[in-house]
Design a protein around this motif. Structure first.
Motif, PDB file in Angstrom:
ATOM      1  N   LEU A   1       0.827  -1.205   0.000  1.00 13.51           N
ATOM      2  CA  LEU A   1       0.000   0.000   0.000  1.00 13.51           C
ATOM      3  C   LEU A   1       0.859   1.252   0.000  1.00 13.51           C
ATOM      4  O   LEU A   1       0.476   2.285  -0.552  1.00 13.51           O
ATOM      5  N   ALA A   2       2.027   1.176   0.638  1.00 13.62           N
ATOM      6  CA  ALA A   2       2.934   2.322   0.666  1.00 13.62           C
ATOM      7  C   ALA A   2       3.757   2.422  -0.612  1.00 13.62           C
ATOM      8  O   ALA A   2       4.032   3.527  -1.102  1.00 13.62           O
ATOM      9  N   LEU A   3       4.145   1.278  -1.171  1.00 13.62           N
ATOM     10  CA  LEU A   3       5.039   1.285  -2.331  1.00 13.62           C
ATOM     11  C   LEU A   3       4.318   1.587  -3.648  1.00 13.62           C
ATOM     12  O   LEU A   3       4.891   2.228  -4.535  1.00 13.62           O
ATOM     13  N   TYR A   4       3.101   1.118  -3.779  1.00 12.05           N
ATOM     14  CA  TYR A   4       2.438   1.231  -5.084  1.00 12.05           C
ATOM     15  C   TYR A   4       2.313   2.681  -5.560  1.00 12.05           C
ATOM     16  O   TYR A   4       2.606   2.976  -6.728  1.00 12.05           O
ATOM     17  N   PRO A   5       1.900   3.623  -4.706  1.00  5.12           N
ATOM     18  CA  PRO A   5       1.878   5.022  -5.183  1.00  5.12           C
ATOM     19  C   PRO A   5       3.260   5.532  -5.586  1.00  5.12           C
ATOM     20  O   PRO A   5       3.380   6.313  -6.537  1.00  5.12           O
ATOM     21  N   LEU A   6       4.319   5.082  -4.900  1.00  3.44           N
ATOM     22  CA  LEU A   6       5.677   5.488  -5.267  1.00  3.44           C
ATOM     23  C   LEU A   6       6.055   4.922  -6.636  1.00  3.44           C
ATOM     24  O   LEU A   6       6.702   5.588  -7.444  1.00  3.44           O
ATOM     25  N   LEU A   7       5.662   3.683  -6.896  1.00  2.00           N
ATOM     26  CA  LEU A   7       5.926   3.068  -8.201  1.00  2.00           C
ATOM     27  C   LEU A   7       5.187   3.809  -9.313  1.00  2.00           C
ATOM     28  O   LEU A   7       5.726   4.036 -10.405  1.00  2.00           O
ATOM     29  N   LEU A   8       3.953   4.196  -9.030  1.00  2.00           N
ATOM     30  CA  LEU A   8       3.187   4.949 -10.042  1.00  2.00           C
ATOM     31  C   LEU A   8       3.795   6.319 -10.291  1.00  2.00           C
ATOM     32  O   LEU A   8       3.783   6.812 -11.423  1.00  2.00           O
TER      33      LEU A   8
ATOM     34  N   ALA B   1      15.556  -2.444 -12.642  1.00  6.15           N
ATOM     35  CA  ALA B   1      15.118  -2.933 -11.333  1.00  6.15           C
ATOM     36  C   ALA B   1      16.005  -2.367 -10.233  1.00  6.15           C
ATOM     37  O   ALA B   1      15.514  -1.954  -9.173  1.00  6.15           O
ATOM     38  N   THR B   2      17.304  -2.334 -10.468  1.00  7.77           N
ATOM     39  CA  THR B   2      18.235  -1.769  -9.488  1.00  7.77           C
ATOM     40  C   THR B   2      17.924  -0.303  -9.243  1.00  7.77           C
ATOM     41  O   THR B   2      17.903   0.162  -8.088  1.00  7.77           O
ATOM     42  N   TRP B   3      17.663   0.435 -10.310  1.00  8.11           N
ATOM     43  CA  TRP B   3      17.369   1.867 -10.179  1.00  8.11           C
ATOM     44  C   TRP B   3      16.038   2.101  -9.466  1.00  8.11           C
ATOM     45  O   TRP B   3      15.943   2.934  -8.560  1.00  8.11           O
ATOM     46  N   VAL B   4      15.004   1.337  -9.833  1.00  8.70           N
ATOM     47  CA  VAL B   4      13.693   1.492  -9.197  1.00  8.70           C
ATOM     48  C   VAL B   4      13.773   1.151  -7.719  1.00  8.70           C
ATOM     49  O   VAL B   4      13.195   1.856  -6.875  1.00  8.70           O
ATOM     50  N   LEU B   5      14.495   0.105  -7.361  1.00  7.23           N
ATOM     51  CA  LEU B   5      14.648  -0.257  -5.949  1.00  7.23           C
ATOM     52  C   LEU B   5      15.299   0.874  -5.164  1.00  7.23           C
ATOM     53  O   LEU B   5      14.882   1.193  -4.042  1.00  7.23           O
ATOM     54  N   LYS B   6      16.325   1.483  -5.739  1.00  6.73           N
ATOM     55  CA  LYS B   6      17.001   2.588  -5.062  1.00  6.73           C
ATOM     56  C   LYS B   6      16.034   3.753  -4.840  1.00  6.73           C
ATOM     57  O   LYS B   6      15.994   4.354  -3.752  1.00  6.73           O
ATOM     58  N   GLN B   7      15.231   4.045  -5.861  1.00 13.44           N
ATOM     59  CA  GLN B   7      14.297   5.159  -5.758  1.00 13.44           C
ATOM     60  C   GLN B   7      13.235   4.913  -4.692  1.00 13.44           C
ATOM     61  O   GLN B   7      12.976   5.780  -3.850  1.00 13.44           O
ATOM     62  N   ILE B   8      12.621   3.740  -4.704  1.00 17.91           N
ATOM     63  CA  ILE B   8      11.522   3.503  -3.761  1.00 17.91           C
ATOM     64  C   ILE B   8      12.044   3.300  -2.347  1.00 17.91           C
ATOM     65  O   ILE B   8      11.373   3.674  -1.377  1.00 17.91           O
ATOM     66  N   ARG B   9      13.248   2.746  -2.209  1.00 19.24           N
ATOM     67  CA  ARG B   9      13.820   2.592  -0.858  1.00 19.24           C
ATOM     68  C   ARG B   9      14.076   3.973  -0.240  1.00 19.24           C
ATOM     69  O   ARG B   9      13.738   4.213   0.923  1.00 19.24           O
TER      70      ARG B   9
ATOM     71  N   ARG C   1      12.649   6.847  -1.057  1.00 23.74           N
ATOM     72  CA  ARG C   1      11.392   7.559  -0.836  1.00 23.74           C
ATOM     73  C   ARG C   1      10.629   6.970   0.344  1.00 23.74           C
ATOM     74  O   ARG C   1       9.987   7.704   1.111  1.00 23.74           O
ATOM     75  N   LEU C   2      10.693   5.648   0.489  1.00 28.33           N
ATOM     76  CA  LEU C   2      10.019   5.007   1.619  1.00 28.33           C
ATOM     77  C   LEU C   2      10.677   5.410   2.931  1.00 28.33           C
ATOM     78  O   LEU C   2       9.985   5.699   3.920  1.00 28.33           O
ATOM     79  N   MET C   3      12.009   5.450   2.966  1.00 30.55           N
ATOM     80  CA  MET C   3      12.716   5.869   4.175  1.00 30.55           C
ATOM     81  C   MET C   3      12.401   7.317   4.512  1.00 30.55           C
ATOM     82  O   MET C   3      12.203   7.676   5.673  1.00 30.55           O
ATOM     83  N   SER C   4      12.331   8.174   3.492  1.00 25.94           N
ATOM     84  CA  SER C   4      12.000   9.577   3.723  1.00 25.94           C
ATOM     85  C   SER C   4      10.587   9.718   4.249  1.00 25.94           C
ATOM     86  O   SER C   4      10.313  10.494   5.171  1.00 25.94           O
ATOM     87  N   LYS C   5       9.664   8.931   3.675  1.00 23.29           N
ATOM     88  CA  LYS C   5       8.274   8.964   4.119  1.00 23.29           C
ATOM     89  C   LYS C   5       8.158   8.495   5.567  1.00 23.29           C
ATOM     90  O   LYS C   5       7.438   9.090   6.371  1.00 23.29           O
ATOM     91  N   ASP C   6       8.867   7.437   5.924  1.00 19.70           N
ATOM     92  CA  ASP C   6       8.840   6.925   7.292  1.00 19.70           C
ATOM     93  C   ASP C   6       9.422   7.940   8.272  1.00 19.70           C
ATOM     94  O   ASP C   6       8.932   8.111   9.384  1.00 19.70           O
ATOM     95  N   ALA C   7      10.507   8.611   7.851  1.00 20.48           N
ATOM     96  CA  ALA C   7      11.130   9.609   8.734  1.00 20.48           C
ATOM     97  C   ALA C   7      10.174  10.759   9.020  1.00 20.48           C
ATOM     98  O   ALA C   7      10.094  11.255  10.141  1.00 20.48           O
ATOM     99  N   LEU C   8       9.426  11.196   8.008  1.00 22.74           N
ATOM    100  CA  LEU C   8       8.472  12.286   8.199  1.00 22.74           C
ATOM    101  C   LEU C   8       7.327  11.871   9.097  1.00 22.74           C
ATOM    102  O   LEU C   8       6.733  12.697   9.811  1.00 22.74           O
TER     103      LEU C   8
END
Length: 297
Positions: free
Chosen positions: A102-109, A277-285, A287-294
């Motif tokens: 649920l958290a990752l899908y909007p980031l992927l889009l 895949a390597t690039w997308v993983l880096k991006q979502i990781r 963004r997810l860490m930034s989202k969690d920190a906020l």
């Protein structure tokens, strides 16, 4: 299967209009080029009409030249795929648990919207289905809650996900009796999650099975709907709670001893990840860490 060298010679003759020019371009003798075309005509029938030094393609020659062009384009596409130098185009396939999904899908889009060449294929699935999908080569990447013990899979920590005790807004939980009063909203992993968290927070309690059951949902996005209506409490991963639309209608009870799960990224061990895949993983990781920190207080 037609000999590729014969096809290259024919295409050069047809495009340059002569055997000598074709031989010079290919670095072959004129006799060799002529022989290649003769081999093709022996298999396919007449391809060229020779009028002195001028050549004219017969219908079969036109069809063969188009075929040569298709092979050349297919060869270029194969080279691009094998070179794997592009990160912002092609398919990225990922299977995840529902909560972090649920958290990752909007980031992927967001990534797909910013890079239209990307094609995102995402699926929610429990651990066994995720492992099977990656092993069967139906998905390149997967996230699981337990590290797999399978030599065919590479696994590395991807993110942490705490479990949360969630009650209706305005409710207080000072002891086990408050949970008995509220009642439990269950889900497929509900009892296991609640046992792990509540056994630490309420040591010596009778256990989740002793609590009155107030509801059940197998849809990760709907589990908190009855909680928001005051029908009970539940225990759910943080990412699932954060994705719930009506945050004002629920409350997270802080637990003295938290339970934090590690989400494991898995892929086939013997295959290098694609550059995208390597690039997308880096991006979502990131963004997810930034989202969690906020989200942290």
């Amino acid at each position: 299967m037609l000999n590729p060298q014969w096809l290259r010679s024919f295409a050069a003759v047809a495009e340059l209009g002569g055997f000598t020019r074709a031989a010079n371009q290919l670095g072959l003798t004129q006799a060799a080029v002529s022989q290649h075309v003769q081999h093709l005509e022996a298999e396919l029938g007449p391809l060229l009409i020779r009028r002195g030094r001028q050549l004219e393609l017969m219908p079969s020659g036109v069809a063969l030249l188009a075929y040569c062009g298709e092979i050349e384009q297919a060869h270029k596409r194969l080279q691009l795929q094998l070179a794997d130098t592009t990160f912002d185009s092609g398919e990225v396939s990922l299977v995840t648990p529902g909560s972090v999904g649920l958290a990752l899908y909007p980031l992927l889009l967001d990534l797909q919207q910013a890079h239209p060449g990307l094609v995102i294929r995402h699926r929610f699935a429990p651990d066994p289905e995720t492992l099977a999908a990656v092993l069967d080569k139906r998905y390149e990447l997967g996230l699981v809650t337990l590290r797999p013990d399978d030599a065919r899979l590479a696994a590395e920590p991807f993110a942490e996900e705490p479990l949360e005790l969630v009650v209706p807004a305005g409710e207080e939980v000072d002891g086990w009796s408050d949970l008995e009063r509220l009642g439990f909203i269950d889900h497929p992993d509900g009892r296991a999650m609640a046992t792990r968290l509540l056994s630490r927070h309420f040591a010596g309690s009778p256990g989740v099975s002793a609590l009155p059951l107030r509801g059940f949902s197998n849809q990760i996005s709907l589990i908190l709907a009855p909680v928001a209506r005051g029908l009970g409490f539940t225990v759910i991963p943080r990412h699932a709670r954060e994705a719930f639309a009506d945050q004002h209608a629920i409350r997270v009870i802080e637990c003295a001893t938290p339970v934090v799960d590690t989400l494991w990224l898995v892929h086939r061990a013997q295959w290098p990840l694609s550059s995208r895949a390597t690039w997308v993983l880096k991006q979502i990781r990131e963004r997810l860490m930034s989202k969690d920190a906020l989200a942290r207080p």
